[in-house]
Each structure stands twice: as structure tokens, then as C-alpha cells.
Design an enzyme around this catalytic site. Structure first.
Site, short mmCIF file in Angstrom:
data_model
loop_
_atom_site.label_atom_id
_atom_site.label_comp_id
_atom_site.label_asym_id
_atom_site.label_seq_id
_atom_site.Cartn_x
_atom_site.Cartn_y
_atom_site.Cartn_z
N ASP A 195 0.97 -1.19 -0.01
CA ASP A 195 0.14 0.11 -0.03
C ASP A 195 0.99 1.15 -0.03
O ASP A 195 2.15 1.06 0.07
CB ASP A 195 -0.90 0.00 1.36
N LYS A 217 -3.56 3.62 -3.21
CA LYS A 217 -4.04 5.00 -3.82
C LYS A 217 -3.13 6.04 -3.70
O LYS A 217 -2.92 6.49 -2.68
CB LYS A 217 -5.40 5.22 -3.24
#
Ligand code: SAH
Length: 410
Positions: A195, A217
Site C-alpha cells: 500500500d 491509492k
């Protein structure tokens, strides 16, 4: 000369002669290995007696005789009497049974190693000349340090074990807040799926040919969907790879770890989960905010700011003794505050925004519910941030502000 040999004593008969503290130590290790242990000694120390009782071991309560070593694969003698130990060692020699003589290593045919384990890797340290267990222990503790910080490449070269997935919590960011198990699994990994939040710095330490896939993201970048991530985990593990899914915080706190576990299990892929400090607790803590505090807050309600405003959240906010912790909540905070105020939550309820907790860019903005949305906008509060609503978020809860400033580094 001595050579080291990995020996499996699981399910094999081992005889320990002597009932004192050396036997106790070795017995613990041999029992853990699943050896079939027999103790021979007229008396047992309380430690040995407890081990014998706890594990239902055989105890022959007499002075050792030659027949006691019959059918043993391995004998350990530590009677405290050098002559007896030498005699046992001599019997073993004649019977071709490997023997450790604790009173004088040079008389036995085997030596105990000082052992370091990291997952399924075992390092044994032993001296070639005289027995010097403390020296071996020192050397092995250095080896332990290297392994614990992921300092050795533990990837499997041969596909001796099947592939699998470890969902590894990395904590809020600093590498030294990672667990030893997390470091070890990273050192074993062929593929790391990471991540954007969490201890991303640790990725730089990996061997260049460990495959690192970023799925987090990042603003303006494509981020993988959960289905794509699940498919990646299954695909690599099925190809025999050791996959680490490295996450910020704890995998089971808004980390979608549960979905990944299900996807692995559905595909028949072995999966394990490694916990870690969650930002819901560790980020407020970095700003001096305890999520519970005696006499102030007795429970914690953790919510995802992107979710709906539920009745439970309304009740938590209304209760002065509950701390509400909001993750992913910067964008939604304004509407949550409005709804809370409309529901009668006092405007004076303290609020703290803690951005980039545990990093050099950490910043805390204190406010109260009535003014918090405005204050956050003025301060330019951005993600990632943890928002704490409740009395524990009051600026001077643990220390007066003046004292906090005094303690801050210059
Ligand atoms: N599984 C993670 C949470 C993932 S959700 C955990 O247990 O911590 C992502 C949210 O975590 C972010 O939107 C932010 O609210 C919070 N977060 C994670 N790391 C943070 C950090 N270092 N500082 C502030 N907030 C953080």
C-alpha cells in the site's frame, strides 16, 4: 573436529541422565522438538519434576545403569558427577549412540548448539574446541539481531514449500514499529504487494529482485481494485511464490484484510495474518492522546469517515465518556460534525486532527466540534489523518501546554 548436523529427534527416544538444572534446560528444548524423553536420576529438581509431570515423561528414579541407554538415539548426561558422566559417555560410544556430556564436552560425541530460529531457518552455533556455551550464546544473539531486523535474505531458492500469502500489518510508518515476524516474512518474500501508507521505507531494503507491486491509492494514479489485488495474491501464491501483502496499520482495521483472507481461502491458498499497531490508536498516541483514559474515556468507537452516519456513531459522539476515532475522515468531517451538532452533541466537545502520525511531518490541530470544520479548513488539514473526537482530545489532557513545549525538541 566437530561438524554441525541437523538432527530430527521428533518421536525418537532420548535419555537424559541427571535431574538438575542442565537437564531441565535441555529437556525443555527436546520436549519442544517432540522427542520421546526419558529421565534417569534418583532425584529430580523441582524444575525437572515439573517438566516430567507437565509432559507426562518417563522417569526412572535410580542411579543410571547401562540398560537405561538401550534403544536411545541420543543421550544427554548431566549428573554433576564427572565420573558418572564419563561412564555414560563411554557406554554410548560402545553402543554408537550420540551423546552430549555436559560435564566435559570433549568426552561426548555430540554437542548442543546455541540455536537461533527465524521461521523455518535454524542457525546453530557451536565451538570446535572446548565447550563454551556463553560464547556461543553471544555469537548467536548477534545472529538473532541480524535475522530480527530482516538483515538476511530468507527467500526460498528451491520450491521446497508451497507458496502462500501473509497479510502483514506494517504499523503506522516507522520501520522500528514493525514486528519481528513482519520483518522475517518480508525477508522470506518473493513478491511484496504494498500500500501507499505504512512502512514503505522498508521496501528499499529488499533485494532488488524481490518483486514489489504497489497497489495503494496515490493521488492522480490508478489504484488497483480489491478484486485485482485478490487476484494478484492468488496468482502469485498459486505459482509457488511467498507473497507478503504489506499494509499500513493493522490488516483487520479498515484494511480489507478479511476480504483478502477469504479470497485466498476460496482459492485454496494458505494465508496467515500478522497484527500491528493500528493508526486508530498509534496516531493519536503519537500526538499524546490516549484513546482511553481513566476517569475520562472508558470506550472507543472507531469509524470509517466514508461510511454512513449511523445511530451507533451518534450515540458514541453524544456520550462524553466515549472516544470516537475517525479514519479516512478528512473529506467527510464537515458533514459528520454538522449531523453531530444537530443531534445535540455539545459544540465544546474536543476534536484533534493528527496528520501524518509517526512521521517527520506529523502535525496536530486541536479544536472543538463547533469550530473544527472551519479550523481544519484554515489549517489545511489533509489525508492521511486520524481525527479524534472526545474529551481525550483536549489539548492539556496529559500535560499542560507549557510543559509540552518545554519537552519538545529544540
Ligand atoms: N489498516 C490501517 C487503516 C487503513 S485506512 C490501520 O490499522 O491503521 C487508512 C486511514 O488510516 C487513513 O485515511 C488515515 O485515517 C489513517 N492513517 C494511516 N496511517 C496514518 C498516519 N501515519 N497518520 C495519520 N493517519 C493515518
Amino acid at each position: 573436529m566437530t561438524m554441525t548436523l541437523g538432527v530430527s529427534l521428533t518421536g525418537r527416544r532420548v535419555v537424559l541422565v541427571g535431574g538438575g538444572s542442565v537437564t531441565a534446560r535441555r529437556l525443555t528444548r527436546l520436549v519442544a522438538e517432540g522427542a520421546h524423553a526419558v529421565v534417569v536420576a534418583p532425584q529430580l529438581s523441582p524444575e525437572v519434576r515439573a517438566l516430567v509431570d507437565d509432559h507426562g515423561l518417563a522417569w526412572r528414579s535410580h542411579a543410571v545403569r547401562r540398560s537405561d541407554i538401550d534403544r536411545a538415539w541420543f543421550v544427554h548426561t548431566a549428573t554433576g558427577d564427572r565420573e558418572v558422566d564419563a561412564l555414560v559417555a563411554a557406554w554410548c560410544e560402545a553402543e554408537r549412540i550420540l551423546c552430549v556430556n555436559a560435564s566435559d564436552g570433549s568426552h561426548g560425541s555430540a554437542r548442543m548448539t546455541s540455536e537461533v530460529r527465524s521461521g523455518d531457518v535454524i542457525v546453530g552455533v557451536v565451538g570446535d574446541a572446548g565447550v563454551d556455551p556463553r560464547r556461543s550464546a553471544r555469537v548467536s544473539s548477534r545472529i538473532r539481531e541480524v535475522l530480527d531486523r530482516g538483515g538476511a535474505d530468507l527467500r526460498r531458492v528451491r520450491a521446497s514449500a508451497p507458496g502462500g500469502v501473509a497479510l502483514v500489518g506494517g504499523g503506522p510508518g516507522p520501520i522500528d514499529l514493525m514486528t519481528i515476524r513482519a520483518r522475517r516474512l518480508l525477508a522470506e518474500a518473493d513478491v511484496v504487494i504494498a500500500d501507499r501508507l505504512g512502512p514503505v521505507g522498508v521496501l528499499d531494503e529488499l533485494d532488488p529482485d524481490v518483486q514489489v507491486i504497489h497497489v495503494g491509492k496515490a493521488p492522480g494514479h490508478h489504484s488497483a481494485s480489491q478484486d485485482e489485488i485478490n487476484a494478484l495474491l492468488v496468482e502469485h501464491a498459486t505459482a509457488g511464490k511467498r507473497v507478503v501483502r504489506l499494509k499500513g496499520g493493522d490488516p483487520f482495521v479498515f484494511g480489507r484484510g478479511g476480504e483478502e483472507v477469504t479470497a485466498c481461502l476460496e482459492a485454496g491458498v494458505p494465508v496467515e495474518v500478522v497484527p500491528a499497531p493500528t493508526s486508530a490508536v498509534a496516531v493519536p498516541q503519537a500526538a499524546g492522546i490516549p484513546v482511553t483514559h481513566r476517569g475520562v474515556a472508558s470506550s472507543v468507537h472507531i469509524i470509517n469517515g466514508q461510511h454512513e452516519f449511523t445511530a451507533a456513531t451518534r450515540e458514541a459522539l453524544a456520550d462524553a465518556e466515549v472516544t470516537t476515532v475517525l479514519l479516512m475522515g478528512v473529506a467527510a468531517f464537515g458533514s459528520l460534525a454538522e449531523r453531530a451538532l444537530a443531534a445535540g452533541v455539545p459544540a465544546a466537545r474536543p476534536v484533534a486532527f493528527v496528520e501524518n502520525g509517526h512521521t517527520e511531518r506529523q502535525r496536530t490541530t486541536h479544536s472543538t466540534l463547533g469550530r473544527a470544520a472551519e479550523d481544519a479548513a484554515r489549517a489545511g488539514v489533509r489525508n492521511p489523518a486520524v481525527i479524534v473526537i472526545g474529551e481525550v482530545a483536549a489539548p492539556e489532557l496529559l500535560l499542560p501546554v507549557a510543559a509540552q513545549k518545554r519537552r519538545a525538541p529544540a
